[in-house]
Design a protein around this motif. Sequence first.
Motif, PDB file in Angstrom:
ATOM      1  N   ASN A   3       0.805  -1.188   0.000  1.00 24.21           N
ATOM      2  CA  ASN A   3       0.120   0.057  -0.004  1.00 24.21           C
ATOM      3  C   ASN A   3       0.799   1.278  -0.107  1.00 24.21           C
ATOM      4  O   ASN A   3       2.033   1.251   0.543  1.00 24.21           O
ATOM      5  CB  ASN A   3      -1.015   0.239   1.198  1.00 24.21           C
ATOM      6  CG  ASN A   3      -1.994  -1.082   1.211  1.00 24.21           C
ATOM      7  OD1 ASN A   3      -2.371  -1.783   0.138  1.00 24.21           O
ATOM      8  ND2 ASN A   3      -2.468  -1.677   2.402  1.00 24.21           N
ATOM      9  N   CYS A   4       0.549   2.372  -0.682  1.00 20.87           N
ATOM     10  CA  CYS A   4       0.992   3.705  -0.809  1.00 20.87           C
ATOM     11  C   CYS A   4       1.284   4.064   0.563  1.00 20.87           C
ATOM     12  O   CYS A   4       0.344   4.319   1.458  1.00 20.87           O
ATOM     13  CB  CYS A   4       0.278   4.488  -1.633  1.00 20.87           C
ATOM     14  SG  CYS A   4       0.705   6.092  -1.671  1.00 20.87           S
ATOM     15  N   ASN A   5       2.502   4.524   0.843  1.00 21.91           N
ATOM     16  CA  ASN A   5       2.937   5.040   2.295  1.00 21.91           C
ATOM     17  C   ASN A   5       3.050   6.839   2.148  1.00 21.91           C
ATOM     18  O   ASN A   5       3.868   7.220   2.956  1.00 21.91           O
ATOM     19  CB  ASN A   5       4.275   4.302   2.957  1.00 21.91           C
ATOM     20  CG  ASN A   5       5.291   4.539   2.149  1.00 21.91           C
ATOM     21  OD1 ASN A   5       5.259   5.454   1.156  1.00 21.91           O
ATOM     22  ND2 ASN A   5       6.539   4.358   2.649  1.00 21.91           N
ATOM     23  N   GLN A   6       2.602   7.203   1.025  1.00 23.45           N
ATOM     24  CA  GLN A   6       2.564   8.643   0.855  1.00 23.45           C
ATOM     25  C   GLN A   6       1.906   9.270   2.097  1.00 23.45           C
ATOM     26  O   GLN A   6       0.614   8.999   2.347  1.00 23.45           O
ATOM     27  CB  GLN A   6       2.034   9.093  -0.459  1.00 23.45           C
ATOM     28  CG  GLN A   6       1.992  10.699  -0.532  1.00 23.45           C
ATOM     29  CD  GLN A   6       3.331  11.348  -0.651  1.00 23.45           C
ATOM     30  OE1 GLN A   6       4.064  10.997  -1.600  1.00 23.45           O
ATOM     31  NE2 GLN A   6       3.314  12.590   0.222  1.00 23.45           N
ATOM     32  N   TRP A   7       2.538  10.144   2.795  1.00 22.24           N
ATOM     33  CA  TRP A   7       1.831  10.795   3.877  1.00 22.24           C
ATOM     34  C   TRP A   7       1.083  12.021   3.365  1.00 22.24           C
ATOM     35  O   TRP A   7       1.269  12.895   2.733  1.00 22.24           O
ATOM     36  CB  TRP A   7       3.027  11.385   4.736  1.00 22.24           C
ATOM     37  CG  TRP A   7       2.406  12.174   6.149  1.00 22.24           C
ATOM     38  CD1 TRP A   7       2.380  13.480   6.153  1.00 22.24           C
ATOM     39  CD2 TRP A   7       1.576  11.513   7.060  1.00 22.24           C
ATOM     40  NE1 TRP A   7       1.572  13.850   7.418  1.00 22.24           N
ATOM     41  CE2 TRP A   7       1.159  12.787   8.060  1.00 22.24           C
ATOM     42  CE3 TRP A   7       1.449  10.036   7.386  1.00 22.24           C
ATOM     43  CZ2 TRP A   7       0.575  12.313   9.358  1.00 22.24           C
ATOM     44  CZ3 TRP A   7       0.616  10.053   8.646  1.00 22.24           C
ATOM     45  CH2 TRP A   7       0.449  11.225   9.499  1.00 22.24           C
ATOM     46  N   HIS A  57      -1.662   8.074   6.107  1.00 25.66           N
ATOM     47  CA  HIS A  57      -0.953   7.563   5.013  1.00 25.66           C
ATOM     48  C   HIS A  57      -2.175   7.517   3.697  1.00 25.66           C
ATOM     49  O   HIS A  57      -3.256   7.149   3.975  1.00 25.66           O
ATOM     50  CB  HIS A  57       0.173   6.386   5.282  1.00 25.66           C
ATOM     51  CG  HIS A  57       1.073   6.709   6.091  1.00 25.66           C
ATOM     52  ND1 HIS A  57       1.237   6.381   7.367  1.00 25.66           N
ATOM     53  CD2 HIS A  57       2.295   7.012   5.415  1.00 25.66           C
ATOM     54  CE1 HIS A  57       2.506   6.836   7.752  1.00 25.66           C
ATOM     55  NE2 HIS A  57       3.150   7.237   6.830  1.00 25.66           N
ATOM     56  N   CYS A  58      -1.663   7.522   2.494  1.00 22.81           N
ATOM     57  CA  CYS A  58      -2.604   7.279   1.364  1.00 22.81           C
ATOM     58  C   CYS A  58      -3.151   5.915   1.518  1.00 22.81           C
ATOM     59  O   CYS A  58      -4.379   5.861   1.683  1.00 22.81           O
ATOM     60  CB  CYS A  58      -1.732   7.429   0.205  1.00 22.81           C
ATOM     61  SG  CYS A  58      -2.738   7.108  -1.261  1.00 22.81           S
ATOM     62  N   GLY A  59      -2.392   4.715   1.567  1.00 20.12           N
ATOM     63  CA  GLY A  59      -3.080   3.473   1.627  1.00 20.12           C
ATOM     64  C   GLY A  59      -3.564   2.799   0.664  1.00 20.12           C
ATOM     65  O   GLY A  59      -4.062   1.738   0.686  1.00 20.12           O
ATOM     66  N   ARG A 106       4.119   3.271  -3.556  1.00 16.38           N
ATOM     67  CA  ARG A 106       3.362   4.355  -4.198  1.00 16.38           C
ATOM     68  C   ARG A 106       2.197   3.767  -5.087  1.00 16.38           C
ATOM     69  O   ARG A 106       2.460   3.002  -5.702  1.00 16.38           O
ATOM     70  CB  ARG A 106       4.201   5.456  -4.929  1.00 16.38           C
ATOM     71  CG  ARG A 106       5.314   6.358  -4.095  1.00 16.38           C
ATOM     72  CD  ARG A 106       4.492   6.961  -3.080  1.00 16.38           C
ATOM     73  NE  ARG A 106       5.447   8.064  -2.218  1.00 16.38           N
ATOM     74  CZ  ARG A 106       5.925   7.756  -1.188  1.00 16.38           C
ATOM     75  NH1 ARG A 106       5.557   6.728  -0.536  1.00 16.38           N
ATOM     76  NH2 ARG A 106       6.795   8.601  -0.730  1.00 16.38           N
ATOM     77  N   CYS A 107       1.032   4.494  -4.939  1.00 18.53           N
ATOM     78  CA  CYS A 107       0.009   4.468  -5.871  1.00 18.53           C
ATOM     79  C   CYS A 107       0.318   4.989  -6.946  1.00 18.53           C
ATOM     80  O   CYS A 107       1.080   5.905  -6.930  1.00 18.53           O
ATOM     81  CB  CYS A 107      -1.408   4.661  -5.107  1.00 18.53           C
ATOM     82  SG  CYS A 107      -1.563   6.219  -4.726  1.00 18.53           S
ATOM     83  N   PRO A 108      -0.411   4.911  -8.046  1.00 22.63           N
ATOM     84  CA  PRO A 108      -0.301   5.454  -9.268  1.00 22.63           C
ATOM     85  C   PRO A 108      -0.515   7.190  -9.191  1.00 22.63           C
ATOM     86  O   PRO A 108       0.250   7.843  -9.874  1.00 22.63           O
ATOM     87  CB  PRO A 108      -1.422   4.984 -10.360  1.00 22.63           C
ATOM     88  CG  PRO A 108      -1.695   3.758  -9.731  1.00 22.63           C
ATOM     89  CD  PRO A 108      -1.522   3.856  -8.184  1.00 22.63           C
ATOM     90  N   GLU A 109      -1.222   7.720  -8.182  1.00 23.11           N
ATOM     91  CA  GLU A 109      -1.462   8.767  -7.908  1.00 23.11           C
ATOM     92  C   GLU A 109      -0.356   9.577  -7.193  1.00 23.11           C
ATOM     93  O   GLU A 109      -0.226  10.934  -7.408  1.00 23.11           O
ATOM     94  CB  GLU A 109      -2.641   9.022  -7.072  1.00 23.11           C
ATOM     95  CG  GLU A 109      -3.152  10.692  -7.128  1.00 23.11           C
ATOM     96  CD  GLU A 109      -4.345  10.514  -6.205  1.00 23.11           C
ATOM     97  OE1 GLU A 109      -4.687  11.454  -5.771  1.00 23.11           O
ATOM     98  OE2 GLU A 109      -5.137   9.468  -5.935  1.00 23.11           O
ATOM     99  N   HIS A 110       0.668   8.914  -6.679  1.00 30.51           N
ATOM    100  CA  HIS A 110       1.885   9.315  -5.734  1.00 30.51           C
ATOM    101  C   HIS A 110       3.113   8.931  -6.151  1.00 30.51           C
ATOM    102  O   HIS A 110       3.972   8.821  -5.482  1.00 30.51           O
ATOM    103  CB  HIS A 110       1.643   9.103  -4.431  1.00 30.51           C
ATOM    104  CG  HIS A 110       0.206   9.542  -3.813  1.00 30.51           C
ATOM    105  ND1 HIS A 110      -0.643   9.128  -2.984  1.00 30.51           N
ATOM    106  CD2 HIS A 110      -0.062  10.971  -3.684  1.00 30.51           C
ATOM    107  CE1 HIS A 110      -1.688  10.068  -2.598  1.00 30.51           C
ATOM    108  NE2 HIS A 110      -1.417  11.189  -3.248  1.00 30.51           N
ATOM    109  N   THR A 111       3.274   8.504  -7.332  1.00 34.33           N
ATOM    110  CA  THR A 111       4.386   8.225  -7.858  1.00 34.33           C
ATOM    111  C   THR A 111       5.410   9.409  -8.050  1.00 34.33           C
ATOM    112  O   THR A 111       5.062  10.424  -8.075  1.00 34.33           O
ATOM    113  CB  THR A 111       4.399   7.340  -9.184  1.00 34.33           C
ATOM    114  OG1 THR A 111       4.114   8.417 -10.217  1.00 34.33           O
ATOM    115  CG2 THR A 111       3.492   6.308  -9.205  1.00 34.33           C
TER     116      THR A 111
HETATM  117 ZN    ZN Z   1      -1.125   7.196  -2.838  1.00 36.10          ZN
END
Ligand code: ZN
Length: 80
Positions: free
Chosen positions: A2-6, A13-15, A26-31
Motif C-alpha cells: 500500500n502507498c505510504n505517501q503521507w 498515509h494514502c494506503g 506508491r499508488c499511481p497517484e503518488h509516484t
Molecule cells: Zn498514494
Amino acid sequence: MNCNQWLPAQGSHCGQPGRPYAVGPRCPEHTPAAQAGRPEPLPGPGYTPQRLLTPQYRLAQAATAGTARTRTTSPRRTTS
Ligand SMILES: [Zn+2]
C-alpha cells in the motif's frame, strides 16, 4: 503493498494499492514522476551502453574520457 505517501491534510498515509519505488510503496497517484508532473517512464532497459553505442557516442566518450574523473576531487580534503 500500500502507498505510504503521507497526506498532511488527512493526517494519515494514502494506503491505496501501489507498487514499490525507491522512495517506498506508491499508488499511481503518488509516484515520483506523478508528483514531479512528468509522465511515467516506459518499462524497458533504459539508456544502456548497448543502446548508446553509436559512433557519435563513442567519439563523445573518447573526447571526455580524460576529463571526467579529474573533477571529482573532494573539497574537504586538506593537505596539511
Ligand atoms: Zn498514494
